[in-house]
Enzyme design. Structure first.
Site, PDB file in Angstrom:
ATOM      1  N   GLY A  51      25.395  64.460  41.614  1.00  0.00           N
ATOM      2  CA  GLY A  51      25.511  63.469  40.391  1.00  0.00           C
ATOM      3  C   GLY A  51      26.163  62.721  40.615  1.00  0.00           C
ATOM      4  O   GLY A  51      26.929  62.021  39.912  1.00  0.00           O
ATOM      5  N   ASN A  94      25.328  59.297  41.177  1.00  0.00           N
ATOM      6  CA  ASN A  94      24.636  58.222  40.550  1.00  0.00           C
ATOM      7  C   ASN A  94      25.083  58.751  38.957  1.00  0.00           C
ATOM      8  O   ASN A  94      25.327  57.544  38.306  1.00  0.00           O
ATOM      9  CB  ASN A  94      23.065  58.403  40.718  1.00  0.00           C
ATOM     10  CG  ASN A  94      22.900  57.427  41.965  1.00  0.00           C
ATOM     11  OD1 ASN A  94      23.011  56.274  41.837  1.00  0.00           O
ATOM     12  ND2 ASN A  94      22.377  58.163  42.863  1.00  0.00           N
ATOM     13  N   ARG A 109       7.213  70.883  27.371  1.00  0.00           N
ATOM     14  CA  ARG A 109       7.728  71.016  25.853  1.00  0.00           C
ATOM     15  C   ARG A 109       9.255  71.060  25.650  1.00  0.00           C
ATOM     16  O   ARG A 109       9.808  70.428  24.768  1.00  0.00           O
ATOM     17  CB  ARG A 109       6.797  72.236  25.166  1.00  0.00           C
ATOM     18  CG  ARG A 109       5.561  71.795  24.860  1.00  0.00           C
ATOM     19  CD  ARG A 109       4.903  72.588  23.912  1.00  0.00           C
ATOM     20  NE  ARG A 109       3.539  72.567  23.846  1.00  0.00           N
ATOM     21  CZ  ARG A 109       2.510  73.492  24.584  1.00  0.00           C
ATOM     22  NH1 ARG A 109       3.034  74.399  25.284  1.00  0.00           N
ATOM     23  NH2 ARG A 109       1.437  73.206  24.711  1.00  0.00           N
ATOM     24  N   ASN A 118      13.685  56.060  37.671  1.00  0.00           N
ATOM     25  CA  ASN A 118      13.977  56.771  38.788  1.00  0.00           C
ATOM     26  C   ASN A 118      14.772  56.011  39.855  1.00  0.00           C
ATOM     27  O   ASN A 118      14.319  54.821  39.917  1.00  0.00           O
ATOM     28  CB  ASN A 118      13.057  57.427  39.301  1.00  0.00           C
ATOM     29  CG  ASN A 118      13.151  58.547  40.525  1.00  0.00           C
ATOM     30  OD1 ASN A 118      14.058  59.173  40.363  1.00  0.00           O
ATOM     31  ND2 ASN A 118      12.581  58.184  41.628  1.00  0.00           N
ATOM     32  N   HIS A 173      15.209  55.905  43.903  1.00  0.00           N
ATOM     33  CA  HIS A 173      14.966  56.288  45.110  1.00  0.00           C
ATOM     34  C   HIS A 173      15.503  55.677  46.145  1.00  0.00           C
ATOM     35  O   HIS A 173      15.814  54.436  46.187  1.00  0.00           O
ATOM     36  CB  HIS A 173      13.475  56.033  45.317  1.00  0.00           C
ATOM     37  CG  HIS A 173      12.848  56.724  46.395  1.00  0.00           C
ATOM     38  ND1 HIS A 173      12.354  58.012  46.686  1.00  0.00           N
ATOM     39  CD2 HIS A 173      12.378  56.075  47.727  1.00  0.00           C
ATOM     40  CE1 HIS A 173      12.004  58.204  47.888  1.00  0.00           C
ATOM     41  NE2 HIS A 173      12.108  57.018  48.531  1.00  0.00           N
ATOM     42  N   GLU A 177       3.092  58.995  36.397  1.00  0.00           N
ATOM     43  CA  GLU A 177       2.736  60.383  36.856  1.00  0.00           C
ATOM     44  C   GLU A 177       2.701  60.571  38.292  1.00  0.00           C
ATOM     45  O   GLU A 177       2.533  61.920  38.336  1.00  0.00           O
ATOM     46  CB  GLU A 177       1.308  60.633  36.062  1.00  0.00           C
ATOM     47  CG  GLU A 177       1.095  60.619  34.503  1.00  0.00           C
ATOM     48  CD  GLU A 177       1.186  59.152  33.984  1.00  0.00           C
ATOM     49  OE1 GLU A 177       1.508  58.259  34.298  1.00  0.00           O
ATOM     50  OE2 GLU A 177       0.899  59.182  32.629  1.00  0.00           O
ATOM     51  N   ASP A 186       7.518  58.539  42.526  1.00  0.00           N
ATOM     52  CA  ASP A 186       7.726  57.413  43.327  1.00  0.00           C
ATOM     53  C   ASP A 186       6.817  56.284  43.403  1.00  0.00           C
ATOM     54  O   ASP A 186       6.936  55.304  44.239  1.00  0.00           O
ATOM     55  CB  ASP A 186       8.184  57.518  44.806  1.00  0.00           C
ATOM     56  CG  ASP A 186       9.305  58.396  45.042  1.00  0.00           C
ATOM     57  OD1 ASP A 186      10.188  58.764  44.147  1.00  0.00           O
ATOM     58  OD2 ASP A 186       9.239  59.167  46.058  1.00  0.00           O
ATOM     59  N   GLU A 199      23.400  52.277  45.842  1.00  0.00           N
ATOM     60  CA  GLU A 199      22.546  52.937  44.455  1.00  0.00           C
ATOM     61  C   GLU A 199      23.746  53.047  43.407  1.00  0.00           C
ATOM     62  O   GLU A 199      23.274  52.470  42.110  1.00  0.00           O
ATOM     63  CB  GLU A 199      22.224  54.434  44.640  1.00  0.00           C
ATOM     64  CG  GLU A 199      21.434  54.331  45.778  1.00  0.00           C
ATOM     65  CD  GLU A 199      20.995  55.939  45.891  1.00  0.00           C
ATOM     66  OE1 GLU A 199      20.830  56.585  45.027  1.00  0.00           O
ATOM     67  OE2 GLU A 199      20.550  56.215  47.009  1.00  0.00           O
TER      68      GLU A 199
HETATM   69  C1  GRF Z   1      20.440  59.761  45.509  1.00  0.00           C
HETATM   70  O1  GRF Z   1      20.099  59.324  46.949  1.00  0.00           O
HETATM   71  C2  GRF Z   1      19.017  59.238  44.815  1.00  0.00           C
HETATM   72  O2  GRF Z   1      18.427  58.047  45.341  1.00  0.00           O
HETATM   73  C3  GRF Z   1      18.079  60.292  45.104  1.00  0.00           C
HETATM   74  O3  GRF Z   1      18.718  61.480  45.099  1.00  0.00           O
HETATM   75  C4  GRF Z   1      20.105  61.219  45.392  1.00  0.00           C
HETATM   76  C5  GRF Z   1      20.900  61.924  44.269  1.00  0.00           C
HETATM   77  O4  GRF Z   1      22.073  61.795  44.709  1.00  0.00           O
HETATM   78  N1  GRF Z   1      17.008  60.261  44.141  1.00  0.00           N
HETATM   79  P1  GRF Z   1      23.424  62.107  43.576  1.00  0.00           P
HETATM   80  O5  GRF Z   1      22.984  63.390  42.854  1.00  0.00           O
HETATM   81  O6  GRF Z   1      23.337  61.080  42.568  1.00  0.00           O
HETATM   82  O7  GRF Z   1      24.821  61.989  44.199  1.00  0.00           O
END
Ligand code: GRF
Length: 244
Positions: A28, A30, A82, A119, A121, A159, A162, A191
């Site tokens: 977590g 991000n 749901r 999302n 990535h 759907e 990525d 990120e």
């Molecule tokens: C990140 O690299 C994100 O791009 C990917 O999963 C990772 C999550 O990292 N989808 P965090 O849990 O936010 O530290």
């Protein structure tokens, strides 16, 4: 923002603050970047109001509790999703952010939040994405391919894994001697800056999903004076010992 078309796809501004749910399956970091800017910081464009964990024991849920944000655990959303949809609707969320969420979001949930679910990535899509491409596998594939630039992508969720319309990307150079862990750490740092910026823009209605199926910005994407990301890295130093 500039007019970017009048589709039936919902778009901001929301709030303020826009009510944001974050779905996560890992540590977590991000999520923490979003909490730091919107819940603990002074940007009132958005607020994280719900964190949904794909597993009970994950760091993301601890971070949510520490920031006084409601949490839920949905280990298996099922094909209809749901339970997940009910939680999102009960929290009256405007935006949904997948931040390290490993499950495929059920199609009814994608439809309910089309243009409002994003999302992140850790590679430059459409390369190095798809089912099974997560965590160090992504960075390993980047290294094996020999590309010289990687970096995060934020996209609207569709759907398929990525494959949704790309909203934002930022370059991170691949360096000589990188391994997956080092590369992941450098991309992750970026990120943490790109994702909150995109969430703020969505909340303010500065970017939206158009009826042409592409993301449209109503202002320049990431003006340089606000973003000095990996630019500080520059190209790698030439190898003075070797053949160059
Ligand atoms: C990140 O690299 C994100 O791009 C990917 O999963 C990772 C999550 O990292 N989808 P965090 O849990 O936010 O530290």
């Amino acid at each position: 923002m500039a007019e970017v078309g009048g589709s039936g796809i919902p778009s901001g501004p929301y709030g303020p603050p826009a009510r944001v749910a974050v779905l996560a399956s890992g540590s977590g970091t991000n999520l923490q970047a979003l909490l730091d800017r919107f819940n603990l910081g002074d940007d009132e464009a958005a607020r994280v109001v719900l964190v949904v964990g794909g597993d009970a024991g994950i760091g993301a849920l601890e971070r949510a509790r520490a920031a006084d944000v409601d949490t839920a655990v949905v280990e298996e959303p099922g094909p209809e999703g749901r339970g997940l949809l009910a939680r999102l609707q009960a929290a009256r969320v405007d935006l949904v952010v997948l931040a390290g969420y490993l499950q495929l979001v059920p199609a009814p949930v994608v439809r309910a939040y089309r243009g409002r679910m994003v999302n992140i990535h850790p590679a430059l899509l459409p390369s190095f994405g798809g089912k099974g491409m997560y965590g160090s596998r992504v960075h390993q594939a980047v290294l094996e391919s020999g590309v010289r630039v990687t970096g995060p992508t934020v996209h609207f969720v569709s759907e398929e894994y990525d494959e949704g319309p790309i909203i934002a990307q930022w370059p991170v150079p691949v360096r000589e001697g990188d391994d997956a862990a080092r590369l992941a750490a450098r991309v992750l740092e970026v990120e943490h800056r790109v994702l909150p910026e995109v969430v703020a823009a969505l909340a303010r209605g500065e970017v939206r999903l158009g009826e042409d199926g592409r993301a449209h910005w109503g202002r320049p994407w990431l003006p340089g004076e606000r973003f000095e990301l990996s630019a500080e890295e520059g190209p790698p130093e030439p190898d003075r010992e070797g053949t160059g």
